[in-house]
Scaffold this active site. Structure first.
Site, PDB file in Angstrom:
ATOM      1  N   HIS A 143      10.836  -1.867   3.544  1.00  0.00           N
ATOM      2  CA  HIS A 143      10.399  -3.231   3.238  1.00  0.00           C
ATOM      3  C   HIS A 143      10.685  -3.547   1.786  1.00  0.00           C
ATOM      4  O   HIS A 143      10.655  -2.675   0.925  1.00  0.00           O
ATOM      5  CB  HIS A 143       8.910  -3.428   3.557  1.00  0.00           C
TER       6      HIS A 143
ATOM      7  N   ASP B  69       1.717 -10.149   2.159  1.00  0.00           N
ATOM      8  CA  ASP B  69       1.079  -8.831   2.045  1.00  0.00           C
ATOM      9  C   ASP B  69      -0.441  -8.989   2.184  1.00  0.00           C
ATOM     10  O   ASP B  69      -1.046  -9.924   1.640  1.00  0.00           O
ATOM     11  CB  ASP B  69       1.438  -8.207   0.690  1.00  0.00           C
TER      12      ASP B  69
HETATM   13  P1  DGP Z   1       4.459   0.194   0.033  1.00  0.00           P
HETATM   14  O1  DGP Z   1       3.384   0.740  -0.876  1.00  0.00           O
HETATM   15  O2  DGP Z   1       5.710  -0.166  -0.733  1.00  0.00           O
HETATM   16  O3  DGP Z   1       4.723   1.080   1.219  1.00  0.00           O
HETATM   17  O4  DGP Z   1       3.895  -1.200   0.555  1.00  0.00           O
HETATM   18  C1  DGP Z   1       3.201  -1.365   1.735  1.00  0.00           C
HETATM   19  C2  DGP Z   1       2.533  -2.707   1.661  1.00  0.00           C
HETATM   20  O5  DGP Z   1       2.115  -3.081   2.972  1.00  0.00           O
HETATM   21  C3  DGP Z   1       1.304  -2.777   0.779  1.00  0.00           C
HETATM   22  O6  DGP Z   1       1.557  -3.688  -0.293  1.00  0.00           O
HETATM   23  C4  DGP Z   1       0.205  -3.312   1.687  1.00  0.00           C
HETATM   24  C5  DGP Z   1       0.961  -3.848   2.862  1.00  0.00           C
HETATM   25  N1  DGP Z   1       0.280  -3.731   4.137  1.00  0.00           N
HETATM   26  C6  DGP Z   1      -0.240  -2.594   4.670  1.00  0.00           C
HETATM   27  N2  DGP Z   1      -0.799  -2.844   5.863  1.00  0.00           N
HETATM   28  C7  DGP Z   1      -0.609  -4.175   6.096  1.00  0.00           C
HETATM   29  C8  DGP Z   1      -0.966  -5.033   7.185  1.00  0.00           C
HETATM   30  O7  DGP Z   1      -1.564  -4.636   8.182  1.00  0.00           O
HETATM   31  N3  DGP Z   1      -0.624  -6.341   7.065  1.00  0.00           N
HETATM   32  C9  DGP Z   1       0.059  -6.822   5.975  1.00  0.00           C
HETATM   33  N4  DGP Z   1       0.355  -8.134   5.972  1.00  0.00           N
HETATM   34  N5  DGP Z   1       0.408  -6.036   4.932  1.00  0.00           N
HETATM   35  C10 DGP Z   1       0.069  -4.736   5.001  1.00  0.00           C
END
Ligand code: DGP
Length: 111
Positions: A97, A28
Site C-alpha cells: 500500500h 486510513d
Molecule cells: P503500514 O504501517 O505502512 O503497514 O500501514 C498500515 C496502515 O493501515 C496504517 O496506517 C493503519 C491502516 N489500517 C489498518 N487497519 C485498517 C482498517 O481496518 N481500515 C483502514 N481504513 N485502515 C487500516
C-alpha cells in the site's frame, strides 16, 4: 487474508474514495495527517520487496492514483507519498500500500 483484502471484498467497511479493477483508495483508519489515504493494489503482493519487474506498470499506476487523489482532495500546498517496507519501516499490514499524507506540514527526516 489481510484486512485490506477484506476491504477490497467489502467484508469490512472503509471510506473508499477511488476504485478500479486494479486498485482501491480509502481513508486510513488511524490518520497521521488531516488527509491520510491508502492506495492499495487488488493483487495480493505483501510489500515492495516482493514485487517483480512484471509489477512495473502496477507500481506506476499506484503513484498516478496518488497524484489524482491528491488533486481531488485539493492538496495544493503539497503532500507526501510513503511506502513502508518491512519491520524497520513500521510495516503493519502485509499487503502492498501507498500512503498519501497531506493538509499539514510534514517533518523531514521522518521519525
Ligand atoms: P503500514 O504501517 O505502512 O503497514 O500501514 C498500515 C496502515 O493501515 C496504517 O496506517 C493503519 C491502516 N489500517 C489498518 N487497519 C485498517 C482498517 O481496518 N481500515 C483502514 N481504513 N485502515 C487500516
Amino acid at each position: 487474508m489481510t484486512i485490506f483484502e477484506k476491504i477490497i471484498t467489502r467484508e469490512i467497511p472503509a471510506k473508499i474514495i477511488w476504485e478500479d479493477d486494479d486498485a482501491i483508495a480509502f481513508h486510513d483508519v488511524d490518520p497521521q495527517a488531516p488527509v491520510h489515504v491508502l492506495i492499495v493494489p487488488k493483487k495480493a503482493v505483501a510489500r515492495l520487496a516482493d514485487t517483480t519487474d512484471e509489477d512495473a506498470s502496477l507500481l506506476g499506476k499506484l503513484l498516478l492514483i496518488a497524484r489524482d487523489v491528491a488533486k481531488q482532495l485539493e492538496l495544493n500546498s503539497g503532500y507526501r507519498v510513503v511506502i513502508n517496507c518491512g519491520p524497520d519501516a513500521g510495516e503493519s499490514v502485509p499487503h502492498l500500500h501507498v500512503h498519501l499524507l497531506g493538509k499539514r506540514a510534514l517533518a523531514w527526516p521522518p521519525g
